[in-house]
Design an enzyme around this catalytic site. Structure first.
Site, PDB file in Angstrom:
ATOM      1  CB  SER A 135      33.696 -21.415 -14.316  1.00 43.57           C
ATOM      2  OG  SER A 135      32.978 -20.346 -14.862  1.00 43.57           O
ATOM      3  CG  ASP A 151      32.246 -15.887 -14.230  1.00 43.26           C
ATOM      4  OD1 ASP A 151      33.131 -15.186 -13.706  1.00 43.26           O
ATOM      5  OD2 ASP A 151      32.465 -17.001 -14.730  1.00 43.26           O
ATOM      6  CG  HIS A 156      34.789 -12.754 -11.527  1.00 41.46           C
ATOM      7  ND1 HIS A 156      35.306 -13.289 -12.685  1.00 41.46           N
ATOM      8  CD2 HIS A 156      35.239 -11.465 -11.467  1.00 41.46           C
ATOM      9  CE1 HIS A 156      36.038 -12.361 -13.301  1.00 41.46           C
ATOM     10  NE2 HIS A 156      35.995 -11.257 -12.593  1.00 41.46           N
ATOM     11  N   GLY A 192      34.335 -11.333 -19.484  1.00 43.05           N
ATOM     12  CA  GLY A 192      33.073 -11.203 -20.232  1.00 43.05           C
ATOM     13  C   GLY A 192      32.604 -12.466 -20.912  1.00 43.05           C
ATOM     14  N   GLY A 234      35.681 -19.351 -22.979  1.00 42.40           N
ATOM     15  CA  GLY A 234      36.157 -19.882 -24.253  1.00 42.40           C
ATOM     16  C   GLY A 234      37.186 -19.024 -24.977  1.00 42.40           C
ATOM     17  CG  ASP A 266      38.228 -16.173 -13.980  1.00 37.92           C
ATOM     18  OD1 ASP A 266      37.969 -17.162 -14.687  1.00 37.92           O
ATOM     19  OD2 ASP A 266      37.373 -15.321 -13.650  1.00 37.92           O
ATOM     20  N   GLY A 267      40.404 -17.624 -16.457  1.00 39.39           N
ATOM     21  CA  GLY A 267      40.327 -17.446 -17.910  1.00 39.39           C
ATOM     22  C   GLY A 267      41.242 -18.402 -18.648  1.00 39.39           C
ATOM     23  N   GLY A 289      36.896 -24.010 -16.164  1.00 41.10           N
ATOM     24  CA  GLY A 289      35.740 -23.766 -17.031  1.00 41.10           C
ATOM     25  C   GLY A 289      35.736 -24.672 -18.231  1.00 41.10           C
TER      26      GLY A 289
HETATM   27  C1  DX5 Z   1      35.269 -14.865 -18.004  1.00 37.92           C
HETATM   28  C2  DX5 Z   1      34.942 -15.541 -16.711  1.00 37.92           C
HETATM   29  C3  DX5 Z   1      35.537 -16.892 -16.483  1.00 37.92           C
HETATM   30  C4  DX5 Z   1      35.022 -17.998 -17.349  1.00 37.92           C
HETATM   31  C5  DX5 Z   1      36.130 -18.978 -17.565  1.00 37.92           C
HETATM   32  O1  DX5 Z   1      34.816 -13.547 -17.928  1.00 37.92           O
HETATM   33  O2  DX5 Z   1      35.359 -14.716 -15.660  1.00 37.92           O
HETATM   34  O3  DX5 Z   1      35.292 -17.240 -15.142  1.00 37.92           O
HETATM   35  O4  DX5 Z   1      34.020 -18.716 -16.746  1.00 37.92           O
HETATM   36  O5  DX5 Z   1      35.806 -19.828 -18.608  1.00 37.92           O
HETATM   37  P1  DX5 Z   1      36.935 -20.428 -19.559  1.00 37.92           P
HETATM   38  O6  DX5 Z   1      37.611 -21.524 -18.793  1.00 37.92           O
HETATM   39  O7  DX5 Z   1      36.211 -20.941 -20.745  1.00 37.92           O
HETATM   40  O8  DX5 Z   1      37.893 -19.334 -19.875  1.00 37.92           O
HETATM   41 ZN    ZN Z   2      35.221 -15.375 -13.544  1.00 39.65          ZN
END
Ligand code: DX5
Ligand code: ZN
Length: 223
Positions: free
Chosen positions: A8, A35, A66, A142, A145, A176-177, A198
């Site tokens: 990410s 993102d 995304h 959105g 973390g 994702d997340g 991420g």
């Molecule tokens: C959130 C994003 C994720 C984010 C993930 O809206 O879609 O792709 O980058 O980050 P972490 O790993 O911190 O959840």
């Molecule tokens: Zn994402």
């Protein structure tokens, strides 16, 4: 399929993105997760069309776009897309999901539908011929973390089962997340194939990046 890492890029140090891309290549990251947020579909803003073009110039790693934007079908033409890129659009973001997925393929990229945590998988019922991937949000979109919403694990299993029933078991499911080391194991057991890495896995302060990626791969592929 073997588990894939989608790094990410919004979680990276954007001031050093050029040298970071070399690290991603050395580590063999399969995708770069980009993102894109419009401040409407989700409250936040992040990356955009110029960065996508510059990433294409700078690396051969396919992009995993995304799109967290309203009416993505109206925005696709602004993005440079290559054949190995995959574009996820949110089920909740368009009245014309099938048309929007078709448009991604017409643009020469792979089409994916993303589902928010509250969105049931039945909204994909008639789309099995239009999908090259399904993205399951394991947090509300959105912000990086956040904490994983546990019920989304069952949804990963459901969507994988549904794809198999339709003869589409080869289509990857992306999580994702909050894909932490601990959660990635649960997500993989649930059926995920692609893991958005991420802040909770590979982008952690104080640990050399390549060591984090190596450790993350070991978690995804235990002996
Ligand atoms: C959130 C994003 C994720 C984010 C993930 O809206 O879609 O792709 O980058 O980050 P972490 O790993 O911190 O959840
Ligand atoms: Zn994402």
């Amino acid at each position: 399929m073997k588990p894939c890492i989608s790094a990410s890029i919004m979680c990276a140090d954007l001031m050093n993105i050029g040298s970071h891309l070399k690290e991603l290549e050395r580590c063999g990251c399969e995708y770069i997760h980009v993102d894109i947020m419009d401040g409407i579909f989700v409250p936040n803003y992040t990356l955009g069309t110029d960065l996508v073009r510059r990433l294409h110039q700078a690396t051969r790693i396919p992009l995993d776009l995304h799109l967290m934007v309203e009416a993505p079908e109206d925005k696709l033409d602004y993005f440079e897309l290559f054949p190995e890129d995959v574009v996820s659009i949110h089920v909740e973001s368009t009245r014309h999901l099938q048309k929007a997925l078709s448009k991604i393929r017409q643009r020469g990229a792979k089409a994916s539908a993303a589902l928010n945590p509250a969105t049931p998988i039945c909204c994909l019922d008639y789309l099995y011929d239009d999908l090259d991937m399904v993205l399951i949000m394991t947090v509300n979109p959105g912000f990086a973390g956040q904490k994983m919403i546990p019920s989304t694990l069952g949804k990963i299993t459901q969507v994988k089962e549904w794809l198999k029933q339709k003869g589409k078991g080869h289509i990857p499911v992306e999580a994702d997340g909050n894909v932490s080391f601990e959660n990635a194991v649960k997500m993989e057991r649930a059926g995920a194939d692609i893991f958005v890495a991420g802040t909770s896995s590979i982008y952690r302060q104080g640990i050399p990046f390549e060591d984090s990626v190596k450790a993350f791969r070991e978690v995804l592929r235990p002996n």
